[in-house]
Design a protein around this motif. Structure first.
Motif, short mmCIF file in Angstrom:
data_model
loop_
_atom_site.label_atom_id
_atom_site.label_comp_id
_atom_site.label_asym_id
_atom_site.label_seq_id
_atom_site.Cartn_x
_atom_site.Cartn_y
_atom_site.Cartn_z
N ILE A 146 0.87 -1.18 0.00
CA ILE A 146 0.00 0.00 0.00
C ILE A 146 0.91 1.23 0.00
CG2 ILE A 146 -1.86 1.24 1.18
CD1 ILE A 146 -2.43 -1.33 2.79
N PHE A 147 0.62 2.17 -0.89
CA PHE A 147 1.37 3.42 -0.79
C PHE A 147 0.47 4.62 -1.06
CE2 PHE A 147 2.07 2.60 -5.34
CZ PHE A 147 2.07 3.87 -5.92
N ASP A 148 0.82 5.71 -0.38
CA ASP A 148 0.11 6.96 -0.56
C ASP A 148 0.76 7.73 -1.70
OD1 ASP A 148 -1.68 6.64 1.62
OD2 ASP A 148 -0.13 7.30 3.02
N LEU A 149 -0.05 8.27 -2.60
CA LEU A 149 0.49 9.12 -3.66
C LEU A 149 1.12 10.37 -3.05
CD1 LEU A 149 -2.36 8.99 -6.35
CD2 LEU A 149 -0.15 7.81 -6.40
N PRO A 150 2.07 10.98 -3.75
CA PRO A 150 2.66 12.21 -3.25
C PRO A 150 1.59 13.27 -2.98
CG PRO A 150 3.92 11.39 -5.11
CD PRO A 150 2.68 10.54 -5.01
N GLY A 151 1.72 13.90 -1.82
CA GLY A 151 0.74 14.91 -1.42
C GLY A 151 -0.38 14.34 -0.57
N PHE A 152 -0.40 13.04 -0.37
CA PHE A 152 -1.41 12.39 0.47
C PHE A 152 -0.72 11.72 1.65
CE2 PHE A 152 -3.39 12.65 -3.68
CZ PHE A 152 -4.68 13.06 -3.37
N GLY A 153 -1.39 11.71 2.78
CA GLY A 153 -0.80 11.08 3.96
C GLY A 153 0.54 11.72 4.27
N PHE A 154 1.56 10.89 4.43
CA PHE A 154 2.90 11.40 4.74
C PHE A 154 3.82 11.34 3.52
CE2 PHE A 154 1.08 10.23 8.81
CZ PHE A 154 1.36 11.35 9.56
N SER A 155 3.27 11.08 2.35
CA SER A 155 4.05 11.13 1.12
C SER A 155 4.13 12.57 0.65
CB SER A 155 3.41 10.27 0.02
OG SER A 155 3.44 8.91 0.35
N THR A 156 5.30 12.98 0.23
CA THR A 156 5.49 14.35 -0.24
C THR A 156 6.01 14.35 -1.67
OG1 THR A 156 7.72 14.42 0.67
CG2 THR A 156 5.95 15.26 2.07
N HIS A 157 5.79 15.43 -2.38
CA HIS A 157 6.31 15.50 -3.75
C HIS A 157 7.34 16.61 -3.85
CE1 HIS A 157 3.78 19.00 -4.54
NE2 HIS A 157 2.76 18.31 -4.06
N ASN A 158 8.11 16.55 -4.93
CA ASN A 158 9.17 17.52 -5.13
C ASN A 158 8.75 18.63 -6.10
OD1 ASN A 158 9.28 16.29 -7.64
ND2 ASN A 158 11.14 15.14 -7.19
N GLY A 159 7.48 18.70 -6.44
CA GLY A 159 6.98 19.72 -7.34
C GLY A 159 6.85 19.24 -8.77
N SER A 160 7.38 18.05 -9.08
CA SER A 160 7.31 17.56 -10.46
C SER A 160 6.11 16.64 -10.71
CB SER A 160 8.60 16.82 -10.83
OG SER A 160 8.72 15.63 -10.08
#
Length: 144
Positions: free
Chosen positions: A76-90
């Motif tokens: 199970i994984f959270d997409l970037p921006g959800f939960g504690f997953s973060t994105h780098n802007g890309s």
């Protein structure tokens, strides 16, 4: 940065993020689009891949986890921006970006073919991934 990155950018500017709960099967994976929080039970069994549909996160699947892991390896994984997953802007939440991320996660954990379970509106990502990469999908389950 566009408005879609507002929450993460604000969180970074404040320098504070909530501490994620600790669980022995959860780790973080550095991907091309950011840091993804991933649960992997790592059993040598047929695999179910779940991507929670926000605002749900990995922890919302804990009640089902023990039953599922009796018969399956559960990822199970959270997409970037959800939960504690973060994105780098890309990461732009497009089908192509999400497909690329799913492939990256599958490659990282060494899986060639999985059963995918995509709840609610993420069902569209499941349909898009299955259409683009049918050789990677054994079964597709869409949940309401």
């Amino acid at each position: 940065m566009g408005g879609q990155y507002f929450i993460d950018s604000l969180r970074f500017k404040l320098g504070k993020s909530p501490t994620p709960p600790i669980h022995p099967d959860i780790s973080f994976l550095n991907t091309s689009v950011g840091k993804v929080r991933l649960l992997d039970t790592k059993e040598r069994k047929e695999t179910i891949l779940i991507i929670p549909d926000g605002p749900n996160v990995i922890e919302h699947y804990f009640p089902q986890l023990e039953q599922l892991r009796a018969a399956f390896r559960v990822v199970i994984f959270d997409l970037p921006g959800f939960g504690f997953s973060t994105h780098n802007g890309s990461y732009n939440y497009s089908f192509s970006a999400t497909n690329a991320l799913i492939l990256e996660v599958l490659d990282y954990i060494g899986l060639d073919r999985v059963n995918i379970v995509f709840p609610c509106s993420h069902g569209f990502f499941g349909l898009g991934f299955t259409q683009a990469y049918p050789e990677k999908v054994k079964h597709l389950v869409l949940l309401q």
